[in-house]
Structures are given as C-alpha cells and as structure tokens.
Design a protein around this motif. Structure first.
Motif, PDB file in Angstrom:
ATOM      1  N   THR A  15       0.876  -1.127  -0.186  1.00 55.38           N
ATOM      2  CA  THR A  15      -0.427   0.471   0.162  1.00 55.38           C
ATOM      3  C   THR A  15       0.707   1.247   0.253  1.00 55.38           C
ATOM      4  O   THR A  15       0.419   2.569  -0.226  1.00 55.38           O
ATOM      5  CB  THR A  15      -0.821  -0.059   1.056  1.00 55.38           C
ATOM      6  N   ARG A  19       1.034   4.372  -2.450  1.00 52.57           N
ATOM      7  CA  ARG A  19       1.049   5.439  -2.876  1.00 52.57           C
ATOM      8  C   ARG A  19       1.995   6.154  -3.215  1.00 52.57           C
ATOM      9  O   ARG A  19       2.124   7.607  -3.953  1.00 52.57           O
ATOM     10  CB  ARG A  19       0.476   5.442  -1.295  1.00 52.57           C
ATOM     11  N   ARG A  22       1.758   6.675  -6.522  1.00 54.97           N
ATOM     12  CA  ARG A  22       0.763   6.977  -7.635  1.00 54.97           C
ATOM     13  C   ARG A  22       1.288   9.052  -6.893  1.00 54.97           C
ATOM     14  O   ARG A  22       1.039   9.835  -7.965  1.00 54.97           O
ATOM     15  CB  ARG A  22      -0.809   7.554  -6.610  1.00 54.97           C
TER      16      ARG A  22
END
Length: 73
Positions: A15, A19, A22
């Motif tokens: 995760t 992030r 992104r």
C-alpha cells in the motif's frame, strides 16, 4: 488471513509503495503542466489537494532554480 502479522506487514508495504508511485505520477504531471501553458490545470488532477501539491511543486522547483544559480560559477 489478515490477522497474520507477516501478511499484514506485506499489505502495508505494498500500500505504501502504491501511494509513493501515485505521488510520483502526480508530481510529474504537475511539473509538466507548469512548463506547458496549454495543459490542463494541475496536470489534469483535481480535488482539494491539487492546489496544495501544485504550490509545493512550484516552491521546490523555485528552490532548485535558486540553488542551481548559487552553485553556478
């Protein structure tokens, strides 16, 4: 399955990496948009965080430019 500590850590790690990826894409798009006056605002990204991120990217670009000028003989 999620109660296993190793599995939970792996999910957290993945995760976090997603992030980061992104965020890198957002920053890249905003930097490109700052150089192209015909581009979409905020590199085509929206939301309440877009202006904040754009300001941070702009400030960092300015800091790099000043640093570059200071280091140029």
């Amino acid at each position: 399955m999620q109660s296993a500590p190793a599995f939970a850590k792996e999910i957290d790690d993945i995760t976090r990496e997603l992030r980061i990826m992104r965020g890198e894409g957002l920053i890249k798009d905003m930097r490109a948009a700052m150089r192209d006056p015909n581009s979409l605002p905020f590199g085509g990204h929206g939301g309440s965080g877009a202006p904040v991120l754009a300001d941070a990217v702009r400030a960092y670009e300015e800091e790099l430019r000043h640093l570059s000028l200071a280091l140029t003989p």
